[in-house]
Design a protein around this motif. Sequence first.
Motif, PDB file in Angstrom:
ATOM      1  N   ASN A  17      30.968  74.861  59.349  1.00  0.00           N
ATOM      2  CA  ASN A  17      31.377  73.627  58.704  1.00  0.00           C
ATOM      3  C   ASN A  17      32.799  73.836  58.217  1.00  0.00           C
ATOM      4  OD1 ASN A  17      31.258  74.846  56.002  1.00  0.00           O
ATOM      5  ND2 ASN A  17      29.032  74.711  56.226  1.00  0.00           N
ATOM      6  N   CYS A  18      33.389  72.797  57.649  1.00  0.00           N
ATOM      7  CA  CYS A  18      34.806  72.895  57.291  1.00  0.00           C
ATOM      8  C   CYS A  18      35.070  73.990  56.255  1.00  0.00           C
ATOM      9  CB  CYS A  18      35.316  71.545  56.787  1.00  0.00           C
ATOM     10  SG  CYS A  18      35.497  70.313  58.108  1.00  0.00           S
ATOM     11  N   TRP A  19      34.092  74.298  55.406  1.00  0.00           N
ATOM     12  CA  TRP A  19      34.273  75.361  54.422  1.00  0.00           C
ATOM     13  C   TRP A  19      34.330  76.726  55.107  1.00  0.00           C
ATOM     14  CZ3 TRP A  19      32.059  75.167  48.911  1.00  0.00           C
ATOM     15  CH2 TRP A  19      32.263  73.905  48.341  1.00  0.00           C
ATOM     16  N   THR A  20      33.284  77.052  55.866  1.00  0.00           N
ATOM     17  CA  THR A  20      33.221  78.376  56.487  1.00  0.00           C
ATOM     18  C   THR A  20      34.320  78.562  57.525  1.00  0.00           C
ATOM     19  OG1 THR A  20      31.651  77.591  58.160  1.00  0.00           O
ATOM     20  CG2 THR A  20      30.731  78.490  56.129  1.00  0.00           C
ATOM     21  N   MET A  21      34.636  77.492  58.269  1.00  0.00           N
ATOM     22  CA  MET A  21      35.651  77.596  59.308  1.00  0.00           C
ATOM     23  C   MET A  21      37.045  77.750  58.712  1.00  0.00           C
ATOM     24  SD  MET A  21      33.825  74.716  61.669  1.00  0.00           S
ATOM     25  CE  MET A  21      35.251  74.294  62.648  1.00  0.00           C
ATOM     26  N   ALA A  22      37.307  77.064  57.599  1.00  0.00           N
ATOM     27  CA  ALA A  22      38.608  77.205  56.940  1.00  0.00           C
ATOM     28  C   ALA A  22      38.783  78.613  56.388  1.00  0.00           C
ATOM     29  CB  ALA A  22      38.740  76.175  55.822  1.00  0.00           C
ATOM     30  N   GLU A  23      37.704  79.182  55.843  1.00  0.00           N
ATOM     31  CA  GLU A  23      37.778  80.542  55.338  1.00  0.00           C
ATOM     32  C   GLU A  23      38.132  81.514  56.455  1.00  0.00           C
ATOM     33  OE1 GLU A  23      35.098  83.779  52.826  1.00  0.00           O
ATOM     34  OE2 GLU A  23      34.191  81.922  53.532  1.00  0.00           O
ATOM     35  N   MET A  24      37.502  81.353  57.604  1.00  0.00           N
ATOM     36  CA  MET A  24      37.800  82.242  58.722  1.00  0.00           C
ATOM     37  C   MET A  24      39.228  82.065  59.217  1.00  0.00           C
ATOM     38  SD  MET A  24      35.988  82.618  62.418  1.00  0.00           S
ATOM     39  CE  MET A  24      36.757  83.729  63.597  1.00  0.00           C
TER      40      MET A  24
END
Length: 412
Positions: free
Chosen positions: A32-39
């Motif tokens: 999701n946008c949270w996990t993908m942005a962190e990566m």
Amino acid sequence: MDTIAPRFARHDAARNAGAFLLSVLSALETKNCWTMAEMAGHASPDRLQHLLSRAKWEADDLREDLQRMVIDGLGVEHAVLVVDETGDLKKGTNTVGVQRQYTGTAGRIENSQVAVYLTYATRSGHALIDRALYLPRSWTDDPDRCAAAKVPADVGFATKPELAAQLIARALTAGIAAEWVAGDEVYGDDPKLRSMLAANKIGYVLTVGCHRQVIVDDYYIRADDLADTVPERAWKRLSAGDGAKGQRWYSWARVRVYEPDLPGHHWMLIRRNDTTGELAYYRCHHPRQVSLAALVAVAGRRWTVEESFQSSKGLTGLDQHQVRTWTSWHRWTILVMLAHAFLTVTTVAERARETPDATLIRLSVNEFRRLLIALILTPLHASTRLLDWSRWRRQHQQRARQCHQNRRSKPH
């Protein structure tokens, strides 16, 4: 990215699209946008959320790039378009298209979002190339609800076969040359879809229910009653293609049927499982006379869409979106389909370059992705970046908790 970058009005949007694609290709369990942005190393999910909701680009443009990639990578010989729907389980009532409805994903009625997808399949491989979101009447009969989800005003109610017809027509308009269409009972039982395909001189092998009637020798007969009239000598044992456990062998028979006012040749194809005795029925058409083996091959290709759903959800997170609006859903799905098509097309190319080895199975999309992640995409984030994100998440969750408590404490 070289292919799709010109589709974006700004360089930062193109870079964010690249970060999105790398993230959905990655080993992240939840996408999701949270996990993908962190990566991706972003300070917050804002950039990816902006990409999906407000940035200036058209998902339809990327659909053209996706289709060109798939056709160039998989070829055009004996191409089959496969239609099917899939559901994504969702909570709440505000996400576009969500209501309590039957979904094959759960095998029962659940709060879900359903869409019809189109798969392009050849002997080399298969990939999703288009999709259409199904809006139930509870949505299309509620203009305010549609407006809140940013559904275009000209979008009305359409059945799943009608959505399938739109996807096929769109593919034909785009110049996609497909000899056949395959689908399950939802589509085979719809006479308008069959008529549309026959009128466009496209062959089809579409599953139908056992109670459906056809015209044989000037009289109507049910599919299951027709099967009882087939002599044993008419059944032929043929493979429907290679499956996970080897060739899928069944006995097959076909009977010529009459379709008033429709051109071409028409048959009822019957499949028999010789172990269980179970029968399946298909309405078939082609502009020319074709062999039984040709119809069986197309019937076997129908299962490629199920494999596409499983792979695109399991590997690239097709169903993991947390977007609510019409535009965001279409953008999420086209980017994920593009990432999944990259895996498929590149795997096919790698297979062609590999030296045959009888001790190995052929390279799979799953195995290629494992190698891609291990050799290219493995993230190397500094510990400070991970701690920064942990702090950001906790702050966001605290604000959300406080807002929820404030709403509950207000007098009614």
